[in-house]
Scaffold this motif. Sequence first.
Motif, PDB file in Angstrom:
ATOM      1  N   ALA A 128       0.817  -1.217   0.000  1.00 57.15           N
ATOM      2  CA  ALA A 128       0.000   0.000   0.000  1.00 57.15           C
ATOM      3  C   ALA A 128       0.849   1.264   0.000  1.00 57.15           C
ATOM      4  O   ALA A 128       0.461   2.273  -0.596  1.00 57.15           O
ATOM      5  N   SER A 129       2.003   1.249   0.668  1.00 57.76           N
ATOM      6  CA  SER A 129       2.834   2.456   0.727  1.00 57.76           C
ATOM      7  C   SER A 129       4.273   2.081   1.054  1.00 57.76           C
ATOM      8  O   SER A 129       4.548   1.016   1.611  1.00 57.76           O
ATOM      9  N   ILE A 130       5.184   2.997   0.682  1.00 59.13           N
ATOM     10  CA  ILE A 130       6.610   2.855   0.978  1.00 59.13           C
ATOM     11  C   ILE A 130       7.035   4.133   1.692  1.00 59.13           C
ATOM     12  O   ILE A 130       6.789   5.238   1.202  1.00 59.13           O
ATOM     13  N   ILE A 131       7.669   3.987   2.854  1.00 61.49           N
ATOM     14  CA  ILE A 131       7.978   5.136   3.712  1.00 61.49           C
ATOM     15  C   ILE A 131       9.477   5.198   3.982  1.00 61.49           C
ATOM     16  O   ILE A 131      10.096   4.175   4.300  1.00 61.49           O
ATOM     17  N   ILE A 132      10.043   6.399   3.854  1.00 60.16           N
ATOM     18  CA  ILE A 132      11.434   6.650   4.247  1.00 60.16           C
ATOM     19  C   ILE A 132      11.414   7.627   5.415  1.00 60.16           C
ATOM     20  O   ILE A 132      10.795   8.691   5.325  1.00 60.16           O
ATOM     21  N   LEU A 133      12.087   7.279   6.491  1.00 56.43           N
ATOM     22  CA  LEU A 133      12.180   8.146   7.661  1.00 56.43           C
ATOM     23  C   LEU A 133      13.611   8.674   7.759  1.00 56.43           C
ATOM     24  O   LEU A 133      14.538   7.900   8.015  1.00 56.43           O
ATOM     25  N   PRO A 134      13.827   9.975   7.525  1.00 52.67           N
ATOM     26  CA  PRO A 134      15.193  10.517   7.554  1.00 52.67           C
ATOM     27  C   PRO A 134      15.922  10.249   8.864  1.00 52.67           C
ATOM     28  O   PRO A 134      17.149  10.178   8.896  1.00 52.67           O
ATOM     29  N   SER A 135      15.174  10.099   9.946  1.00 55.75           N
ATOM     30  CA  SER A 135      15.817   9.902  11.249  1.00 55.75           C
ATOM     31  C   SER A 135      16.188   8.444  11.499  1.00 55.75           C
ATOM     32  O   SER A 135      16.891   8.154  12.464  1.00 55.75           O
TER      33      SER A 135
END
Length: 323
Positions: free
Chosen positions: A204-211
């Motif tokens: 459903a989604s792809i997430i990148i977390l800079p932290s």
Amino acid sequence: MSVPSNRYFAVKTTVGQEKNVARLIEARLAEVLVEEVAEPSGSTAVDDSNWVIQIFESPKNVTVSTVSLYLDKEGELTAPLRIELYKIKEPPEEFTLGEEQEVDYVSLIRDAQLLTNASYDPLLLDKPGWYDIRIPTGVELRRYTVYGVMVKAPNLKQGRYMLHYTENKLYVDGRAFTTSDAGVGWREEAFNILFKVKESTDVASIIILPSVKGYVFIEGRGREAIAAAVQGIRHVKNRPLITVTLDEIAEHLVEKPLIDVLTVGQMVEIVSGPLRGLMGKIIRIDRSKREVTLELTESTYQLPISVSVDSVRILDEVKSRRT
């Protein structure tokens, strides 16, 4: 029968390659069933009476979840764009060699079976380009069956959607029809609209977390499907997927005020004022005054100075400003 809810999984990657990995996963999941992506030749208006329907044939049995259109706008739009997916023509009972019989598509369009519809918020359309319109529930398409994507804006009284098309057809089996009287009369055009019909995927989604360095987070229904989606992608580590919760991800999505994340001993750079460009170490924080006292590293004499929090940035900002 209940539909399984989505879960979140962390995929271990090489540090610094998170964006590249996300792009590769997205490209792998972008299964396009049919498309017309030639260079645009022009555009046609879509509003409350001017509609377009693009005819296509499904090459296989599949569930579709998204229709993409190349859109622009004229004026301020006052109503959402609406797409409707129709079944136009059943496949023939048997295929025979020779010339194809003439098909009266205008009559078929009038009698077509509505399968589903979806809307697109005009506030999301800010410049010419491709826009994905999600179908709320996937629709099953059958091989060799002819379908139509109708594009309209029934309640639009101000502004116009501009639907780009091409006369240099790459998708030769497609054909487009337009109406200027809200579907009373249809005429065939010499173009195909620029469109894509995309298959459903288990992601459903792809997430990148800079932290969070070295991880890409994927939302999906099953571990096996996500493991298959990332298998063999460069910079993905051969590690088991880690199940995480939405709450754990959400903690990293909200940016905290700088004053709340500063700590004594941090190195900062002054970004405004006469001392701009100098770096220093925080030796005291006055949160009530929103000031920090610094010991400048490039000064001959170690004289502490106080500056506004708004005048500094943390040298390792990404790590410090998110939790």
